[in-house]
Design a protein around this motif. Structure first.
Motif, PDB file in Angstrom:
ATOM      1  N   LEU A   1       0.827  -1.208   0.000  1.00 53.72           N
ATOM      2  CA  LEU A   1       0.000   0.000   0.000  1.00 53.72           C
ATOM      3  C   LEU A   1       0.861   1.258   0.000  1.00 53.72           C
ATOM      4  O   LEU A   1       0.516   2.251  -0.655  1.00 53.72           O
ATOM      5  N   GLN A   2       1.983   1.230   0.692  1.00 53.85           N
ATOM      6  CA  GLN A   2       2.897   2.371   0.669  1.00 53.85           C
ATOM      7  C   GLN A   2       3.503   2.555  -0.721  1.00 53.85           C
ATOM      8  O   GLN A   2       3.683   3.686  -1.181  1.00 53.85           O
ATOM      9  N   ALA A   3       3.791   1.456  -1.401  1.00 50.27           N
ATOM     10  CA  ALA A   3       4.293   1.542  -2.776  1.00 50.27           C
ATOM     11  C   ALA A   3       3.237   2.171  -3.685  1.00 50.27           C
ATOM     12  O   ALA A   3       3.555   3.029  -4.519  1.00 50.27           O
ATOM     13  N   LEU A   4       1.992   1.771  -3.506  1.00 51.31           N
ATOM     14  CA  LEU A   4       0.910   2.352  -4.300  1.00 51.31           C
ATOM     15  C   LEU A   4       0.695   3.826  -3.958  1.00 51.31           C
ATOM     16  O   LEU A   4       0.379   4.635  -4.840  1.00 51.31           O
TER      17      LEU A   4
ATOM     18  N   PRO B   1       5.432   1.412  -9.277  1.00 44.86           N
ATOM     19  CA  PRO B   1       6.157   1.367  -8.012  1.00 44.86           C
ATOM     20  C   PRO B   1       6.935   0.054  -7.888  1.00 44.86           C
ATOM     21  O   PRO B   1       6.449  -1.013  -8.271  1.00 44.86           O
ATOM     22  N   VAL B   2       8.139   0.176  -7.376  1.00 44.34           N
ATOM     23  CA  VAL B   2       9.012  -0.967  -7.151  1.00 44.34           C
ATOM     24  C   VAL B   2       9.233  -1.087  -5.650  1.00 44.34           C
ATOM     25  O   VAL B   2       9.572  -0.109  -4.987  1.00 44.34           O
ATOM     26  N   LEU B   3       9.023  -2.281  -5.107  1.00 50.97           N
ATOM     27  CA  LEU B   3       9.195  -2.561  -3.685  1.00 50.97           C
ATOM     28  C   LEU B   3      10.334  -3.554  -3.530  1.00 50.97           C
ATOM     29  O   LEU B   3      10.245  -4.681  -4.020  1.00 50.97           O
ATOM     30  N   VAL B   4      11.409  -3.123  -2.869  1.00 49.38           N
ATOM     31  CA  VAL B   4      12.565  -3.989  -2.639  1.00 49.38           C
ATOM     32  C   VAL B   4      12.258  -4.859  -1.425  1.00 49.38           C
ATOM     33  O   VAL B   4      12.040  -4.347  -0.320  1.00 49.38           O
TER      34      VAL B   4
ATOM     35  N   GLU C   1      -3.840  -0.912 -13.419  1.00 53.52           N
ATOM     36  CA  GLU C   1      -4.139  -0.302 -12.127  1.00 53.52           C
ATOM     37  C   GLU C   1      -3.556  -1.134 -10.985  1.00 53.52           C
ATOM     38  O   GLU C   1      -3.600  -2.362 -11.019  1.00 53.52           O
ATOM     39  N   ARG C   2      -3.013  -0.428  -9.994  1.00 55.20           N
ATOM     40  CA  ARG C   2      -2.557  -1.031  -8.734  1.00 55.20           C
ATOM     41  C   ARG C   2      -1.505  -2.116  -8.928  1.00 55.20           C
ATOM     42  O   ARG C   2      -1.491  -3.121  -8.221  1.00 55.20           O
ATOM     43  N   MET C   3      -0.616  -1.907  -9.896  1.00 56.11           N
ATOM     44  CA  MET C   3       0.478  -2.840 -10.150  1.00 56.11           C
ATOM     45  C   MET C   3       1.687  -2.444  -9.295  1.00 56.11           C
ATOM     46  O   MET C   3       1.981  -1.256  -9.143  1.00 56.11           O
ATOM     47  N   VAL C   4       2.377  -3.437  -8.751  1.00 56.56           N
ATOM     48  CA  VAL C   4       3.598  -3.230  -7.966  1.00 56.56           C
ATOM     49  C   VAL C   4       4.607  -4.277  -8.416  1.00 56.56           C
ATOM     50  O   VAL C   4       4.258  -5.449  -8.590  1.00 56.56           O
ATOM     51  N   LEU C   5       5.838  -3.843  -8.593  1.00 58.73           N
ATOM     52  CA  LEU C   5       6.910  -4.765  -8.954  1.00 58.73           C
ATOM     53  C   LEU C   5       7.714  -5.079  -7.700  1.00 58.73           C
ATOM     54  O   LEU C   5       8.335  -4.191  -7.109  1.00 58.73           O
TER      55      LEU C   5
ATOM     56  N   GLN D   1      18.179 -11.560  -7.178  1.00 57.18           N
ATOM     57  CA  GLN D   1      18.164 -11.052  -8.563  1.00 57.18           C
ATOM     58  C   GLN D   1      16.881 -11.494  -9.266  1.00 57.18           C
ATOM     59  O   GLN D   1      16.908 -12.040 -10.361  1.00 57.18           O
ATOM     60  N   ALA D   2      15.744 -11.259  -8.575  1.00 57.02           N
ATOM     61  CA  ALA D   2      14.456 -11.726  -9.065  1.00 57.02           C
ATOM     62  C   ALA D   2      13.418 -10.623  -8.944  1.00 57.02           C
ATOM     63  O   ALA D   2      13.539  -9.729  -8.087  1.00 57.02           O
ATOM     64  N   ILE D   3      12.380 -10.705  -9.782  1.00 60.16           N
ATOM     65  CA  ILE D   3      11.266  -9.776  -9.743  1.00 60.16           C
ATOM     66  C   ILE D   3       9.961 -10.549  -9.872  1.00 60.16           C
ATOM     67  O   ILE D   3       9.922 -11.634 -10.412  1.00 60.16           O
ATOM     68  N   GLN D   4       8.898  -9.938  -9.315  1.00 57.32           N
ATOM     69  CA  GLN D   4       7.558 -10.485  -9.470  1.00 57.32           C
ATOM     70  C   GLN D   4       6.599  -9.321  -9.598  1.00 57.32           C
ATOM     71  O   GLN D   4       6.615  -8.388  -8.787  1.00 57.32           O
ATOM     72  N   LEU D   5       5.742  -9.373 -10.581  1.00 52.51           N
ATOM     73  CA  LEU D   5       4.742  -8.334 -10.802  1.00 52.51           C
ATOM     74  C   LEU D   5       3.453  -8.720 -10.084  1.00 52.51           C
ATOM     75  O   LEU D   5       2.953  -9.833 -10.252  1.00 52.51           O
ATOM     76  N   LEU D   6       2.950  -7.802  -9.254  1.00 49.12           N
ATOM     77  CA  LEU D   6       1.716  -8.027  -8.504  1.00 49.12           C
ATOM     78  C   LEU D   6       0.668  -7.017  -8.926  1.00 49.12           C
ATOM     79  O   LEU D   6       1.000  -5.886  -9.255  1.00 49.12           O
ATOM     80  N   GLN D   7      -0.582  -7.423  -8.865  1.00 56.27           N
ATOM     81  CA  GLN D   7      -1.686  -6.487  -8.996  1.00 56.27           C
ATOM     82  C   GLN D   7      -2.471  -6.565  -7.715  1.00 56.27           C
ATOM     83  O   GLN D   7      -3.071  -7.606  -7.390  1.00 56.27           O
ATOM     84  N   HIS D   8      -2.442  -5.476  -6.937  1.00 57.71           N
ATOM     85  CA  HIS D   8      -3.101  -5.448  -5.640  1.00 57.71           C
ATOM     86  C   HIS D   8      -4.601  -5.311  -5.841  1.00 57.71           C
ATOM     87  O   HIS D   8      -5.065  -4.459  -6.583  1.00 57.71           O
ATOM     88  N   ALA D   9      -5.354  -6.156  -5.180  1.00 55.21           N
ATOM     89  CA  ALA D   9      -6.823  -6.147  -5.315  1.00 55.21           C
ATOM     90  C   ALA D   9      -7.457  -5.076  -4.461  1.00 55.21           C
ATOM     91  O   ALA D   9      -6.982  -4.612  -3.514  1.00 55.21           O
TER      92      ALA D   9
END
Length: 98
Positions: free
Chosen positions: A35-38, A51-54, A79-83, A90-98
């Motif tokens: 939510l802070q990333a959004l 937004p990218v969240l480490v 909408e509401r996508m966070v990486l 050394q990995a990434i995942q794309l999320l869509q917050h509901a």
């Protein structure tokens, strides 16, 4: 973290960063970090940023959605996508917050 300081092409897309993140922080704190990333996206971003969240530090950044797509193949427009990004793995995942 500026776009130019991170090479997304060097990162591997995975599907297990979110469960690992939740396991480490707990569901409530992990959701609060998303939510802070959004919030960062709403305050400082625009339609072409993401937004990218480490995951190791809960650090936040904004990245170009076009750069992410060019370097990873992930379509981050929406909408509401966070990486989620793990510098350690050394990995990434794309999320869509509901």
């Amino acid at each position: 973290m500026a776009d130019s300081s991170l090479d997304f092409a060097a990162l591997s897309p995975v599907n297990d960063l979110w469960p690992t993140f939740v396991e480490r922080l707990g569901m409530e704190r992990a959701q609060r970090a998303v939510l802070q990333a959004l919030d960062l996206q709403r305050m400082r971003g625009h339609g072409s940023t993401l937004p990218v969240l480490v995951t190791e530090t809960c650090g936040l950044a904004l990245a170009s959605t076009d750069l992410v797509r060019e370097q990873t193949g992930l379509n981050a427009h929406g909408e509401r996508m966070v990486l989620l990004l793990s510098t350690q793995d050394q990995a990434i995942q794309l999320l869509q917050h509901a």
